[in-house]
Design an enzyme around this catalytic site. Structure first.
Site, mmCIF file in Angstrom:
data_model
loop_
_atom_site.group_PDB
_atom_site.id
_atom_site.type_symbol
_atom_site.label_atom_id
_atom_site.label_comp_id
_atom_site.label_asym_id
_atom_site.label_seq_id
_atom_site.Cartn_x
_atom_site.Cartn_y
_atom_site.Cartn_z
ATOM 1 N N LYS A 93 2.887 6.066 -2.759
ATOM 2 C CA LYS A 93 3.977 7.001 -3.082
ATOM 3 C C LYS A 93 4.246 7.021 -4.587
ATOM 4 C CE LYS A 93 5.213 8.877 0.894
ATOM 5 N NZ LYS A 93 4.862 10.296 1.158
ATOM 6 N N PRO B 162 0.819 -1.218 0.000
ATOM 7 C CA PRO B 162 0.000 0.000 0.000
ATOM 8 C C PRO B 162 0.853 1.269 0.000
ATOM 9 C CG PRO B 162 -0.882 -1.606 1.544
ATOM 10 C CD PRO B 162 0.442 -2.142 1.090
ATOM 11 N N TYR B 163 1.952 1.266 0.765
ATOM 12 C CA TYR B 163 2.822 2.445 0.816
ATOM 13 C C TYR B 163 3.488 2.677 -0.543
ATOM 14 C CZ TYR B 163 6.670 5.492 2.383
ATOM 15 O OH TYR B 163 7.573 6.531 2.531
ATOM 16 N N CYS B 164 4.043 1.615 -1.148
ATOM 17 C CA CYS B 164 4.702 1.760 -2.461
ATOM 18 C C CYS B 164 3.715 2.283 -3.500
ATOM 19 C CB CYS B 164 5.269 0.422 -2.932
ATOM 20 S SG CYS B 164 6.629 -0.182 -1.926
#
Ligand SMILES: NC(=O)c1ccc[n+]([C@@H]2O[C@H](COP(=O)([O-])OP(=O)(O)OC[C@H]3O[C@@H](n4cnc5c(N)ncnc54)[C@H](OP(=O)(O)O)[C@@H]3O)[C@@H](O)[C@H]2O)c1
Length: 237
Positions: free
Chosen positions: A159, A154-156
């Site tokens: 961003k 989710p973070y990748c």
């Protein structure tokens, strides 16, 4: 090359209560800008910056909310008359299990805090920049956006969205005097990271002040020919 001078400029700094946000806000203030310091909590803003002055206002906004993002830009223009610079620093991180066990809530939270805040704050500030035919949008993506990493889906993804939206804005506003760029920090030397990784060599991490220097440049007149860039700033991390 002339020294960077933000005298007369008005900057919005989101995530102003965070590690990097504080370094960016101080760099802008030190270089003569008037700054709208944006965070979700009035108490945390006051603890970081004291009160308002002719150089700074404290603006409480949850930037995942459309109405609060719009009100944040309107308040800045009401108090300072313009918006020249938007530094999208607000964001958040989570690691978790592999994808098949990842909660949809984590997915939504990462997209909200990293991508939706950047989208809504940019959308709210752009009309003011368009009206004056001048603007600088500098956003914070991450090294983890360049390639999917295990347990950070989710973070990748969130961003990565910051980079793609930056490129879109660069293309859309190229002829309007508005640039859009982002930086990709490696591991930042923050108290939270030191607590989470006590055995790491902190000297290899990138100090917030070094990231702030790059953001300051991108926000300045000197960077007028740079747009659509995603600049790695890893230190030795
Ligand atoms: N730390 C790292 O190693 C690292 C690495 C790569 C990229 N980054 C990125 O760099 C940026 C700064 O990192 P940091 O370590 O300085 O972060 P931080 O200290 O955790 O600060 C995050 C900031 O974002 C604000 N924020 C969170 N959700 C928000 C929302 N819905 N609306 C408005 N503001 C919101 C927080 O404000 P509140 O006071 O309201 O909580 C806080 O000021 C982030 O975008 C982060 O993803 C960090």
């Amino acid at each position: 090359m002339a020294m960077i001078d933000l005298q007369g400029r008005v900057a919005v700094v989101t995530g102003a209560t965070g590690n990097l946000g504080q370094a960016v806000a101080r760099a802008f203030l030190d270089h003569g800008a008037r700054v709208a310091l944006v965070g979700r909590s009035a108490e945390r803003l006051a603890a970081c910056y004291g009160g308002a002055s002719e150089h700074q206002i404290l603006v409480t906004a949850d930037l995942t909310r459309e109405d609060e993002a719009t009100a944040m830009a309107q308040r800045t223009v009401a108090d300072f008359g313009r918006i020249d610079i938007l530094a999208n620093i607000a964001g958040g991180f989570t690691m978790g299990p592999r994808l098949h066990e990842t909660d949809a809530q984590d997915w939504e939270r990462m997209l909200d805090v990293n991508a939706r805040t950047m989208f809504l704050a940019s959308r709210a500030c752009l009309p003011h920049m368009l009206a004056q035919r001048r603007g600088r949008i500098v956003s914070v993506s991450a090294r983890a956006a360049r390639e999917g990493k295990p347990r950070m889906g989710p973070y990748c993804a969130a961003k990565s969205a910051v980079i793609r939206l930056t490129e879109t804005m660069a293309a859309e506003y190229r002829d309007d005097g508005i640039t859009a760029n982002c930086i990709l920090p490696g591991t930042i030397d923050t108290p939270e990271n030191r607590r989470a990784m006590p055995d790491a060599d902190f000297n290899r991490w990138v100090p917030p002040g070094d990231l702030a220097s790059v953001i300051l440049f991108l926000a300045s007149d000197a960077a007028r020919s740079v747009t659509g860039a995603a600049i790695p700033v890893y230190g030795r991390s």
